[in-house]
Design an enzyme around this catalytic site. Structure first.
Site, PDB file in Angstrom:
ATOM      1  CE  LYS A  35      -4.118   1.753   0.113  1.00  0.00           C
ATOM      2  NZ  LYS A  35      -3.542   2.742  -1.098  1.00  0.00           N
ATOM      3  CE  LYS A  91       3.647   6.717   6.459  1.00  0.00           C
ATOM      4  NZ  LYS A  91       3.501   7.712   5.393  1.00  0.00           N
ATOM      5  CE  LYS A 120       4.618   7.301  -1.477  1.00  0.00           C
ATOM      6  NZ  LYS A 120       3.686   7.821  -0.298  1.00  0.00           N
ATOM      7  CB  THR A 125      -2.841  12.800   5.574  1.00  0.00           C
ATOM      8  OG1 THR A 125      -3.110  11.828   4.476  1.00  0.00           O
ATOM      9  CG2 THR A 125      -1.524  12.862   5.913  1.00  0.00           C
ATOM     10  CG  ASN A 133      -4.399  16.142   0.744  1.00  0.00           C
ATOM     11  OD1 ASN A 133      -4.237  15.762   1.805  1.00  0.00           O
ATOM     12  ND2 ASN A 133      -5.439  15.632   0.236  1.00  0.00           N
ATOM     13  CB  SER A 175      -5.649   4.517   1.863  1.00  0.00           C
ATOM     14  OG  SER A 175      -5.307   5.547   0.997  1.00  0.00           O
TER      15      SER A 175
HETATM   16  P1  NAD Z   1       0.657  18.094  -2.674  1.00  0.00           P
HETATM   17  O1  NAD Z   1       1.191  17.684  -4.062  1.00  0.00           O
HETATM   18  O2  NAD Z   1      -0.859  18.079  -2.448  1.00  0.00           O
HETATM   19  O3  NAD Z   1       1.354  19.126  -1.867  1.00  0.00           O
HETATM   20  C1  NAD Z   1       2.624  19.423  -2.071  1.00  0.00           C
HETATM   21  C2  NAD Z   1       3.040  20.890  -1.527  1.00  0.00           C
HETATM   22  O4  NAD Z   1       4.332  20.823  -1.412  1.00  0.00           O
HETATM   23  C3  NAD Z   1       2.564  21.809  -2.438  1.00  0.00           C
HETATM   24  O5  NAD Z   1       1.981  22.850  -1.794  1.00  0.00           O
HETATM   25  C4  NAD Z   1       3.832  22.390  -2.777  1.00  0.00           C
HETATM   26  O6  NAD Z   1       3.740  23.782  -3.415  1.00  0.00           O
HETATM   27  C5  NAD Z   1       4.707  22.074  -1.917  1.00  0.00           C
HETATM   28  N1  NAD Z   1       6.335  22.033  -2.232  1.00  0.00           N
HETATM   29  C6  NAD Z   1       6.722  21.406  -3.197  1.00  0.00           C
HETATM   30  N2  NAD Z   1       8.072  21.727  -3.426  1.00  0.00           N
HETATM   31  C7  NAD Z   1       8.307  22.126  -2.410  1.00  0.00           C
HETATM   32  C8  NAD Z   1       9.480  22.815  -1.817  1.00  0.00           C
HETATM   33  N3  NAD Z   1      10.662  22.287  -2.326  1.00  0.00           N
HETATM   34  N4  NAD Z   1       9.268  23.619  -0.614  1.00  0.00           N
HETATM   35  C9  NAD Z   1       8.426  23.764  -0.040  1.00  0.00           C
HETATM   36  N5  NAD Z   1       7.076  23.278  -0.369  1.00  0.00           N
HETATM   37  C10 NAD Z   1       7.414  22.643  -1.555  1.00  0.00           C
HETATM   38  O7  NAD Z   1       1.273  16.945  -1.832  1.00  0.00           O
HETATM   39  P2  NAD Z   1       0.716  16.242  -0.572  1.00  0.00           P
HETATM   40  O8  NAD Z   1      -0.293  15.022  -0.682  1.00  0.00           O
HETATM   41  O9  NAD Z   1       0.201  17.317   0.323  1.00  0.00           O
HETATM   42  O10 NAD Z   1       2.070  15.517   0.151  1.00  0.00           O
HETATM   43  C11 NAD Z   1       2.855  16.364   0.912  1.00  0.00           C
HETATM   44  C12 NAD Z   1       3.898  15.369   1.718  1.00  0.00           C
HETATM   45  O11 NAD Z   1       2.839  14.598   2.514  1.00  0.00           O
HETATM   46  C13 NAD Z   1       4.755  14.512   0.941  1.00  0.00           C
HETATM   47  O12 NAD Z   1       5.912  14.289   1.592  1.00  0.00           O
HETATM   48  C14 NAD Z   1       3.876  13.137   1.029  1.00  0.00           C
HETATM   49  O13 NAD Z   1       4.614  12.011   0.792  1.00  0.00           O
HETATM   50  C15 NAD Z   1       3.138  13.121   2.349  1.00  0.00           C
HETATM   51  N6  NAD Z   1       1.985  12.531   2.515  1.00  0.00           N
HETATM   52  C16 NAD Z   1       0.913  12.599   1.807  1.00  0.00           C
HETATM   53  C17 NAD Z   1      -0.351  11.905   2.113  1.00  0.00           C
HETATM   54  C18 NAD Z   1      -1.613  11.917   1.284  1.00  0.00           C
HETATM   55  O14 NAD Z   1      -2.575  11.619   1.867  1.00  0.00           O
HETATM   56  N7  NAD Z   1      -1.428  13.052   0.091  1.00  0.00           N
HETATM   57  C19 NAD Z   1      -0.044  10.699   3.204  1.00  0.00           C
HETATM   58  C20 NAD Z   1       0.849  10.662   3.857  1.00  0.00           C
HETATM   59  C21 NAD Z   1       2.113  11.576   3.643  1.00  0.00           C
END
Ligand code: NAD
Length: 423
Positions: free
Chosen positions: A71, A95, A107, A191, A222, A361
């Site tokens: 997952k 996790k 992943k 999340t 997100n 999920s």
């Molecule tokens: P997303 O694509 O919705 O948002 C990413 C954000 O990061 C955007 O606001 C973007 O502008 C910003 N960003 C990108 N590059 C950057 C940089 N160099 N410096 C600062 N900001 C930057 O992605 P997300 O789903 O919010 O995921 C963010 C983190 O959370 C990732 O590490 C992801 O693996 C982790 N995560 C996400 C989920 C999920 O359910 N979406 C679950 C667990 C962990």
């Protein structure tokens, strides 16, 4: 210590080895966790809107299925490569074990800047990824979800492509889908909801008051946006926010409403140095800051919610927060971890802090397997106790071993995975 960009896989494996040594993890378990069960790398040729053909590098790593189907999300990012995906798949394995879900870890990714593609090109790329990975994924095997720069729309294209190839509707092949395509109410914010629950539990343990607590959030997607929004709602003072273009800081430390910042971002295309409520903007008490500056400002809680490797050996000693809530995956490198621990900064590890997403999920998978539609209330009633229990299990493990939360979380996860290997 080095100033070169940290390879996330090196960092993930260093932490794994450190904890394995500490808990005397059996050699056989170490050997099975030393590399992924399966790594797929493929090329995805896409016809661009102008008629030319571009070929993108895609991948999927199934790190471990010892506890259940793999997952983990799919990331579309210009820096994505096999090592990044492998590190993320390892963290997913740990996790799902921390959250005690009957799942393994995986992943996937594509090396692409999705902002440069049209919607049609993005759709073709999403479908192309599924065509390549199809024989190896699906319910009971490996169920992907969104990650950085992938979203419910992309999951909808992917599930549609998977269903066509499978010859039958298979909504359970992906999670994080839109509601009308088999998605579940609550998944999109799960999340962030989980992260806020984890922080609430920690604050109770530390006897801290949210109303007296300042927070800086890096990343406004997100995870970052919803975490900031929910923390604001819970009474925390959000004093700095940023996205990939830079950020804003409240110089007075009184706190801002992330929804107002989002409105400004939607109007102007970036997080602006002014703070606006409706059409009235205050540009005197707010300043534009860079992503690097955001990490180093004096706050109580720092929430990295963008990408991995942002707190490193180079800046760890300049971090001024008391707590780091790792909502991104792998934002603190293994070297930085040691430096932060020396300074008694509490790091809530990613494999606990952002586990609400994979719990969400898993609930979506259960809904799809049942062929039913869950209410958001039912979703929340399952999510909240599961993530709280994960925190309590990690806290107890860390206390028992008189160690930090990351070591506690890894020890807990490795113990559970080792049990699965024995079965
Ligand atoms: P997303 O694509 O919705 O948002 C990413 C954000 O990061 C955007 O606001 C973007 O502008 C910003 N960003 C990108 N590059 C950057 C940089 N160099 N410096 C600062 N900001 C930057 O992605 P997300 O789903 O919010 O995921 C963010 C983190 O959370 C990732 O590490 C992801 O693996 C982790 N995560 C996400 C989920 C999920 O359910 N979406 C679950 C667990 C962990």
């Amino acid at each position: 210590m080095s100033t070169a960009p940290t390879n996330p896989l090196t960092s993930a494996q260093a932490t794994l080895q450190r904890v394995a040594d500490r808990i005397d993890l059996p050699v056989g378990v170490r050997a099975q966790l030393a590399q992924p069960e399966r790594t797929l790398e493929f090329s995805i040729p896409i016809k661009m809107d102008d008629g030319s053909v571009r070929v993108f590098a895609g991948n999927r790593v199934q790190y471990s299925t010892a506890r259940g189907p793999a997952k983990g999300g799919i990331r579309f990012h210009p820096q994505n490569d096999r090592d990044e995906t492998t590190a993320l798949a390892l963290w997913m394995t740990l996790k799902t074990a921390v959250a005690n879900l009957p799942l393994g870890g995986g992943k996937g990714g594509v090396r692409v800047d999705p902002k440069t593609l049209s919607a049609n090109e993005l759709e073709r790329l999403s479908r192309g990824w599924v065509q390549r990975a199809f024989p190896f994924i699906g319910p009971g095997k490996d169920v992907p979800a969104p990650d950085v720069y992938t979203n419910p729309q992309i999951m909808a294209w992917m599930v549609d492509e998977y269903s066509k190839l499978a010859g039958q509707p298979t909504p359970g092949a992906f999670t994080g889908k839109p509601l009308d395509r088999g998605g579940i109410a609550g998944r999109e914010t799960s999340t962030a909801v989980g992260g806020v629950e984890v922080l609430t539990e920690l604050m109770q343990q530390l006897k801290r008051d949210p109303g007296q607590t300042t927070v800086a959030v890096q990343g406004f997607g997100n995870v970052g946006y919803h975490t900031a929004r929910l923390l604001h709602r819970a009474g925390y003072k959000i004093v700095a926010l940023s996205d990939s273009h830079g950020g804003i800081r409240d110089k007075r430390g009184l706190g801002m409403d992330p929804d107002n910042v989002m409105h400004t971002k939607q109007e102007k295309g970036l997080i602006d140095g002014c703070y606006c409520v409706g059409t009235v903007c205050d540009c005197d008490n707010y300043e534009q800051i860079s992503n690097t500056q955001l990490l180093e400002i004096p706050v109580d809680v720092l929430v990295p919610a963008a990408l991995e490797g942002v707190v490193t050996a180079d800046n760890a000693n300049r971090i001024q927060s008391k707590i780091i809530l790792e909502m991104a995956n792998g934002p603190v490198t293994a070297e930085a971890d040691v430096l932060l621990a020396r300074r008694s900064i509490t790091v809530v590890p990613d494999i606990l802090a952002n586990a609400g997403g994979v719990i969400g999920s898993y609930l979506e998978m259960r809904q799809n397997a049942e062929g039913s539609t869950w209410s958001e209330e039912r979703f929340t009633n399952e999510l909240t106790p599961t993530i709280r229990q994960a925190f309590r299990d990690v806290w107890a493990e860390a206390q028992r071993r008189q160690t930090d939360l990351r070591t506690g979380a890894y020890a807990l996860a490795l113990g559970r995975i080792a049990e699965a290997f024995e079965k």
